[in-house]
Design a protein around this motif. Structure first.
Motif, PDB file in Angstrom:
ATOM      1  N   VAL A  45       0.866  -1.179   0.000  1.00 18.33           N
ATOM      2  CA  VAL A  45       0.000   0.000   0.000  1.00 18.33           C
ATOM      3  C   VAL A  45       0.900   1.225   0.000  1.00 18.33           C
ATOM      4  N   ARG A  46       0.557   2.239  -0.827  1.00 18.61           N
ATOM      5  CA  ARG A  46       1.406   3.429  -0.878  1.00 18.61           C
ATOM      6  C   ARG A  46       0.517   4.598  -1.286  1.00 18.61           C
ATOM      7  N   GLY A  47       1.099   5.785  -1.146  1.00 15.88           N
ATOM      8  CA  GLY A  47       0.312   6.999  -1.387  1.00 15.88           C
ATOM      9  C   GLY A  47      -0.037   7.614  -0.052  1.00 15.88           C
ATOM     10  N   ALA A  48       0.267   8.881   0.136  1.00 17.91           N
ATOM     11  CA  ALA A  48       0.168   9.482   1.464  1.00 17.91           C
ATOM     12  C   ALA A  48      -1.159   9.207   2.180  1.00 17.91           C
ATOM     13  N   THR A  88       7.840   3.209   9.570  1.00 14.40           N
ATOM     14  CA  THR A  88       7.831   2.558   8.251  1.00 14.40           C
ATOM     15  C   THR A  88       8.323   3.472   7.130  1.00 14.40           C
ATOM     16  N   ARG A  89       7.791   4.718   7.056  1.00 13.74           N
ATOM     17  CA  ARG A  89       8.188   5.643   5.982  1.00 13.74           C
ATOM     18  C   ARG A  89       8.141   7.061   6.547  1.00 13.74           C
ATOM     19  N   PRO A  90       9.152   7.893   6.317  1.00 15.55           N
ATOM     20  CA  PRO A  90       9.259   9.168   7.038  1.00 15.55           C
ATOM     21  C   PRO A  90       8.625  10.391   6.384  1.00 15.55           C
ATOM     22  N   ALA A 236       0.712  15.142  -3.179  1.00 17.66           N
ATOM     23  CA  ALA A 236       1.755  15.590  -2.243  1.00 17.66           C
ATOM     24  C   ALA A 236       1.841  14.623  -1.082  1.00 17.66           C
ATOM     25  N   ASP A 237       3.010  14.574  -0.502  1.00 17.95           N
ATOM     26  CA  ASP A 237       3.223  13.759   0.702  1.00 17.95           C
ATOM     27  C   ASP A 237       3.341  14.620   1.938  1.00 17.95           C
ATOM     28  N   ARG A 238       3.763  15.851   1.764  1.00 19.49           N
ATOM     29  CA  ARG A 238       3.826  16.793   2.878  1.00 19.49           C
ATOM     30  C   ARG A 238       3.981  18.189   2.318  1.00 19.49           C
ATOM     31  N   ALA A 246       6.551  18.411  -0.761  1.00 19.40           N
ATOM     32  CA  ALA A 246       7.294  17.154  -0.945  1.00 19.40           C
ATOM     33  C   ALA A 246       6.388  16.202  -1.704  1.00 19.40           C
ATOM     34  N   ASN A 247       6.908  15.658  -2.773  1.00 19.69           N
ATOM     35  CA  ASN A 247       6.167  14.696  -3.568  1.00 19.69           C
ATOM     36  C   ASN A 247       7.165  13.761  -4.244  1.00 19.69           C
ATOM     37  N   LYS A 248       6.616  12.788  -4.981  1.00 16.53           N
ATOM     38  CA  LYS A 248       7.458  11.777  -5.609  1.00 16.53           C
ATOM     39  C   LYS A 248       8.647  12.388  -6.362  1.00 16.53           C
ATOM     40  N   ILE A 249       9.789  11.726  -6.267  1.00 14.83           N
ATOM     41  CA  ILE A 249      10.996  12.182  -6.949  1.00 14.83           C
ATOM     42  C   ILE A 249      10.697  12.430  -8.430  1.00 14.83           C
TER      43      ILE A 249
END
Ligand SMILES: CSC[C@H]1O[C@H](OP(=O)(O)O)[C@H](O)[C@@H]1O
Length: 345
Positions: A45-48, A88-90, A236-238, A246-249
């Motif tokens: 599972v992924r995605g903020a 798990t993920r920062p 966005a992730d943050r 902050a988002n995907k590279i």
């Protein structure tokens, strides 16, 4: 139709294994917090927002496992379990937002019996999941007015139903535009090295019969130079107080290209992605992942054994490159510091 990547029924949390899409649709069952933590870290599972939903169910599973004679003993163990999920993920702040919300609900209900407290926490996780879908639809309605009819939209990574509780953030705005009767064509960056665009965004949009063309990440500039992109929208992730994202590279690269070509660059994110505790993007922790994600595609080796690898999973787009931030509470442009603060009131 937009898929819900996480379902909960009869005490079991089911998640579609996003590592296997689009080739295989495999659903995995989860019944304990440690396996949910592993699912987040390995990107089943992924995605903020989806990570936040998964963590909430993980915390509910933790509560169900804890045996304690009083709330102080429960809370101590519950915090330890939430720390496992938090590790798990920062980068995606939604993970920490969800865990903080679960811990707050536990404290607010500390007088309840243990069985009742467990039920309240499970109900909270279910609410977080259900609310996310509605939040995305409201966000979509706010954002779709920014798209003209017959627009070509470029997106990066997957900020769709698979990355949320359903419907999507960036792809939710695209879905809302289509539902409003607009003809939208999407260009999806493949998004190396995890391929969320080619594997997930393309799959989602084809399920909904939304025209989508996959391009390599290094083709986005040429497409813009040809005048074939009317707008860019990403998730966005943050997002920090000043509007840094902050988002995907690769998102920063797309934002710079959009600026160069005078193309609007939109960010769609729920309020749970906005972190007003951070003043700017330099403070956002950026996850670095397994070098094998870069050196291999499945069993195919793409780089020599032993080569040095740098694999940051995210980058930060400075707010001056962002045309507008679309949330479920409205759209902010320009003065992000005051605009985001006002939305958060
Ligand atoms: C609405 S999803 C937000 C965000 O999460 C994704 O990262 P990952 O696939 O590594 O979890 C990507 O950055 C999306 O834009």
């Amino acid at each position: 139709m937009s898929i819900k990547p996480i379902e909960f029924e009869n005490g079991v949390c089911r998640m579609i294994d996003q590592r296997l899409l689009p080739a295989q649709e495999v659903w995995l069952d989860y019944r304990d917090y440690r396996s949910v933590a592993e699912a987040i870290q390995t990107m089943v599972v992924r995605g903020a927002p989806a990570i936040g939903v998964a963590a909430a169910f993980g915390a509910a599973f933790a509560a169900a496992e804890i045996e304690a004679e009083d709330f102080a003993m429960f809370e101590s163990q519950f915090e330890e379990c939430c720390a496992v999920l938090a590790a798990t993920r920062p980068t995606a702040v939604n993970l920490f937002w969800a865990l903080d919300r679960m811990k707050s609900v536990a404290k607010a209900n500390q007088k309840l019996s243990l069985p009742d407290l467990r039920q309240v926490l499970l109900d909270e996780a279910l609410t977080i999941a259900e609310d996310d879908d509605q939040i995305n639809r409201t966000m979509g309605a706010h954002g779709q007015v920014l798209f003209p009819d017959k627009a070509n939209i470029l997106t990066h990574c997957n900020a769709g139903a698979l990355a949320t509780g359903g419907y999507g953030t960036a792809l939710g705005v695209i879905r809302a535009a289509v539902e409003a009767g607009k003809q939208i064509e999407v260009f999806a960056d493949e998004t190396r090295p995890f391929w969320q665009g080619a594997r997930l965004t393309a799959w989602e949009l084809m399920q909904d019969d939304i025209p989508v063309t996959v391009i390599c990440d290094n083709m986005a500039g040429y497409l813009m130079q040809q005048g074939r992109v009317d707008a860019v929208i990403v998730g966005a992730d943050r997002i920090t107080a000043n509007g840094d994202v902050a988002n995907k590279i690769g998102t920063y690269t797309v934002a710079v290209l959009a600026k160069e070509h005078g193309i609007p660059f939109y960010v769609a994110a729920p309020m749970s992605t906005i972190d007003l505790s951070l003043t700017d993007g330099s403070q956002i922790p950026i996850e670095e992942r397994d070098p094998r994600e870069v050196t291999h595609c499945g069993d195919t080796q793409l780089a020599p054994d032993g080569v040095k690898v740098y694999n940051p999973a995210f980058d930060v787009t400075p707010s001056h490159l962002v045309t507008a931030i679309i949330t479920e509470r409205g759209v902010v442009q320009g003065d992000y510091l005051n605009g985001l603060k006002a939305l958060a009131q």
